[in-house]
Structures are given as structure tokens and as C-alpha cells.
Write a protein that holds these residues in place. Structure first.
Motif, short mmCIF file in Angstrom:
data_model
loop_
_atom_site.label_atom_id
_atom_site.label_comp_id
_atom_site.label_asym_id
_atom_site.label_seq_id
_atom_site.Cartn_x
_atom_site.Cartn_y
_atom_site.Cartn_z
N ILE A 130 0.83 -1.21 0.00
CA ILE A 130 0.00 0.00 0.00
C ILE A 130 0.87 1.26 0.00
CG2 ILE A 130 -1.81 1.26 1.22
CD1 ILE A 130 -2.59 -1.41 2.57
N ALA A 131 1.84 1.30 0.87
CA ALA A 131 2.70 2.50 1.01
C ALA A 131 4.10 2.03 1.41
CB ALA A 131 2.11 3.43 2.06
N PRO A 132 4.88 1.56 0.45
CA PRO A 132 6.13 0.87 0.77
C PRO A 132 7.21 1.72 1.45
CG PRO A 132 5.88 1.18 -1.62
CD PRO A 132 4.58 1.58 -0.99
N ARG A 133 7.08 3.04 1.44
CA ARG A 133 8.14 3.84 2.05
C ARG A 133 7.84 4.22 3.50
NH1 ARG A 133 11.85 1.84 0.28
NH2 ARG A 133 13.22 3.45 1.10
N ILE A 134 6.74 3.73 4.03
CA ILE A 134 6.48 4.00 5.46
C ILE A 134 7.66 3.49 6.28
CG2 ILE A 134 5.12 3.22 7.46
CD1 ILE A 134 2.65 3.47 5.86
N PRO A 135 8.22 4.33 7.15
CA PRO A 135 9.36 3.88 7.96
C PRO A 135 8.97 2.73 8.88
CG PRO A 135 9.07 6.27 8.11
CD PRO A 135 7.85 5.73 7.41
N ILE A 136 9.83 1.75 8.92
CA ILE A 136 9.66 0.64 9.87
C ILE A 136 10.78 0.75 10.89
CG2 ILE A 136 9.64 -1.88 10.14
CD1 ILE A 136 8.51 -1.93 7.22
N ILE A 137 10.41 1.11 12.09
CA ILE A 137 11.39 1.35 13.16
C ILE A 137 11.76 0.03 13.82
CG2 ILE A 137 11.69 2.40 15.44
CD1 ILE A 137 9.73 4.65 14.39
N TYR A 138 13.04 -0.24 13.83
CA TYR A 138 13.55 -1.48 14.42
C TYR A 138 14.45 -1.10 15.59
CZ TYR A 138 16.32 -5.81 14.77
OH TYR A 138 16.94 -6.95 15.22
N LEU A 139 14.13 -1.59 16.78
CA LEU A 139 14.96 -1.30 17.95
C LEU A 139 16.03 -2.37 18.10
CD1 LEU A 139 12.20 -0.28 20.55
CD2 LEU A 139 13.60 1.22 19.10
N ASN A 140 17.25 -1.94 17.87
CA ASN A 140 18.38 -2.86 18.01
C ASN A 140 18.88 -2.75 19.46
OD1 ASN A 140 20.88 -4.09 18.07
ND2 ASN A 140 21.51 -3.34 16.07
N THR A 141 18.52 -3.73 20.28
CA THR A 141 18.87 -3.66 21.71
C THR A 141 20.31 -4.08 21.97
OG1 THR A 141 18.20 -5.93 22.16
CG2 THR A 141 16.50 -4.22 22.36
N GLY A 142 20.91 -4.74 21.00
CA GLY A 142 22.24 -5.30 21.21
C GLY A 142 22.18 -6.68 21.85
N PHE A 143 20.97 -7.10 22.21
CA PHE A 143 20.80 -8.42 22.83
C PHE A 143 19.85 -9.30 22.04
CE2 PHE A 143 21.85 -5.89 26.76
CZ PHE A 143 23.04 -6.53 27.05
N GLN A 144 19.50 -8.89 20.83
CA GLN A 144 18.54 -9.69 20.07
C GLN A 144 19.21 -10.95 19.51
OE1 GLN A 144 19.77 -6.74 19.20
NE2 GLN A 144 20.08 -6.56 17.02
N PHE A 145 18.39 -11.93 19.19
CA PHE A 145 18.89 -13.15 18.55
C PHE A 145 19.42 -12.82 17.15
CE2 PHE A 145 15.63 -14.94 21.43
CZ PHE A 145 16.29 -16.02 21.97
N GLN A 146 20.42 -13.57 16.71
CA GLN A 146 20.88 -13.33 15.34
C GLN A 146 19.81 -13.75 14.34
OE1 GLN A 146 24.53 -15.55 14.71
NE2 GLN A 146 23.41 -17.27 13.83
N GLU A 147 18.94 -14.68 14.73
CA GLU A 147 17.84 -15.07 13.84
C GLU A 147 16.89 -13.90 13.57
OE1 GLU A 147 18.96 -16.82 16.36
OE2 GLU A 147 19.10 -18.95 15.83
N THR A 148 16.77 -13.01 14.54
CA THR A 148 15.91 -11.83 14.36
C THR A 148 16.52 -10.90 13.33
OG1 THR A 148 15.11 -12.02 16.63
CG2 THR A 148 14.88 -9.87 15.57
N ASP A 149 17.82 -10.68 13.43
CA ASP A 149 18.47 -9.83 12.43
C ASP A 149 18.40 -10.48 11.04
OD1 ASP A 149 19.09 -7.85 14.20
OD2 ASP A 149 21.13 -8.53 14.57
N LEU A 150 18.46 -11.80 11.01
CA LEU A 150 18.41 -12.48 9.70
C LEU A 150 17.06 -12.28 9.03
CD1 LEU A 150 20.22 -15.89 10.38
CD2 LEU A 150 20.92 -14.08 8.79
N VAL A 151 15.98 -12.39 9.78
CA VAL A 151 14.66 -12.22 9.15
C VAL A 151 14.46 -10.75 8.77
CG1 VAL A 151 13.23 -11.92 11.23
CG2 VAL A 151 12.25 -12.97 9.21
#
Ligand code: SF4
Length: 233
Positions: free
Chosen positions: A60-81
Motif C-alpha cells: 500500500i505504502a512501501p516507504r512507510i518507515p519501519i522502526i527497528y529497535l536494536n537492543t544489542g541483545f537480540q537473537f541473530q535469527e531476528t536480524d536475519l529475518v
């Protein structure tokens, strides 16, 4: 209560929430996009619910910002997806993080703050970065469902968020866990590989475990001691 920073009054938000309660996700997102324009953002840690919302937003609106909080403690699988979704759909992902690295946090406070004082760790690594990320927006899309936890049972499709002084849009409020998985699998979308290992809600690695069969979906977060980090409730 809605304040002067919102163009919508408390009553208007209530009326819109009632009107959109039974609406499909596309209609809810279209309303938000029309209402807030460029002052609209989504937050996501690329859980399965967020994947559903992002798949609609990108159409619908592909440029809407998607805010991702990088806590420094997330799983690497989360960064992969996150990376797979960005590559596949050319998403406009904005990454925010604490001013303090995990190492600095350990020096200033103590090691494993997430064990001794998880509310402080979440405040430093999630709540404060989110406040910074959302400043300047009037509308915030989140992928919360009512059936995720009792703390979320009363969320509305559109509601005023007092903490961030903006309107929060919950287009998946009425969806169930099965609805979400049917959509993601039916559309062949990427998802976090940890779900295949028995995780049902995925946050930071030190604070997430697999729930037992008789436990609730979010009970693997903070070992069931708490189910919210403070960014949503
Ligand atoms: Fe810290 Fe755990 Fe909160 Fe992540 S979820 S910010 S590691 S306390």
C-alpha cells in the motif's frame, strides 16, 4: 486523553476505532495512511505478526518507515529475518538503539542487568530509544493482537497513546495467532527460524525461552515474571 498535539480529539479517535473495528487490515492501514501521511511509522522486531503488517504496508505504502529497535541483545535469527524482509521488499527500515553499548551499560550499571533489573535494561535499550524514534510522528502502527496476552486484551484498533502523545493503530487487534500463521505460511513469507524451535514470542535472547505446552504465548518472555517490556503498555 487526546491533547493538542493530536489533530484528532479523544471522541474522534473513539468513533474511528468503532468504525474500523470490523474492517480488514487493508482498510485500517489505508485510513492511517490518509490521516497521517508522512507522519506515520511502524515499529517491528520482525516477529510473525509484524511480518503480516509489513506485507500489507509494502503493497500500500512501501516507504512507510519501519522502526527497528536494536537492543544489542537480540537473537541473530531476528536480524536475519529483518535482512531477508529488507532484501525481498526493499523496506524503509530505520534502526534505533541505546546511546550506550551493552559493554558501556555493563560498566555503568552491572553485568547482566537484564537479570537483576530487567525493567531498567528495557528502559535503557527499548523505551528510551523508542521515544526518540517516534518523536515527530503522529501515528504509530504496531502489530499487537488481543489474544497475545491478558495485558493486550483491551487494545483498540485505533487508540490514543499517552506516553508518546500520538495515535496508535493496531490493525491486527482482532487477528488470532492462527490467523497470523495462516497468512504468513499461505503467502510464503519469511519468518524467524526460532518459531520452528518452539519459541512463540521472540524478544531479546537473554530474556526469551520456549514456553511449555501449557503456557501462554508470551510466557517465555522474562521467564513469565513479566510479559511486557514497557514499549507498548
Ligand atoms: Fe534488556 Fe531483556 Fe529488556 Fe532486552 S528484553 S532490553 S535484554 S531486559
Amino acid at each position: 486523553m487526546a491533547t493538542a498535539t493530536s489533530r484528532l480529539s479523544e471522541r474522534e479517535i473513539d468513533i474511528i476505532a468503532t468504525e474500523l473495528e470490523e474492517s480488514p487490515i487493508e482498510r485500517i492501514l489505508e485510513w492511517a495512511i490518509t490521516e497521517f501521511g508522512e507522519r506515520l511509522a511502524m515499529t517491528s522486531n520482525f516477529g510473525v505478526d509484524g511480518i503480516v503488517v509489513i506485507d500489507h504496508i509494502r503493497q500500500i505504502a512501501p516507504r512507510i518507515p519501519i522502526i527497528y529497535l536494536n537492543t544489542g541483545f537480540q537473537f541473530q535469527e531476528t536480524d536475519l529475518v529483518r535482512d531477508r524482509m529488507r532484501e525481498r521488499f526493499d523496506l524503509n527500515i530505520l534502526e534505533f538503539q541505546s546511546d550506550m553499548s551493552p559493554q558501556e551499560q555493563e560498566r555503568v550499571y552491572r553485568a547482566k542487568l537484564y537479570e537483576s533489573e530487567p525493567s531498567l535494561c528495557c528502559q535503557l535499550r527499548k523505551v528510551e530509544p523508542l521515544a526518540k524514534a517516534l518523536s515527530g510522528y503522529d501515528g504509530w502502527i504496531a502489530a499487537l493482537r488481543r489474544d497475545q496476552a491478558s495485558t493486550r486484551a483491551l487494545i483498540r484498533v485505533v487508540e490514543w497513546n499517552e506516553r508518546h502523545q500520538l495515535v496508535k493503530v493496531n490493525p491486527l487487534a482482532r487477528w488470532t495467532r492462527n490467523d497470523v500463521w495462516d497468512y504468513v505460511l499461505g503467502h510464503g513469507l519469511p519468518y524467524n527460524a526460532l518459531y520452528d524451535e518452539g519459541y512463540t514470542s521472540i524478544g531479546c535472547a537473554p530474556c526469551t525461552r520456549r514456553p511449555r505446552a501449557d503456557e501462554h504465548e508470551r510466557s517465555g518472555r522474562w521467564d513469565g515474571v513479566r510479559t511486557e517490556c514497557g514499549i507498548h503498555l
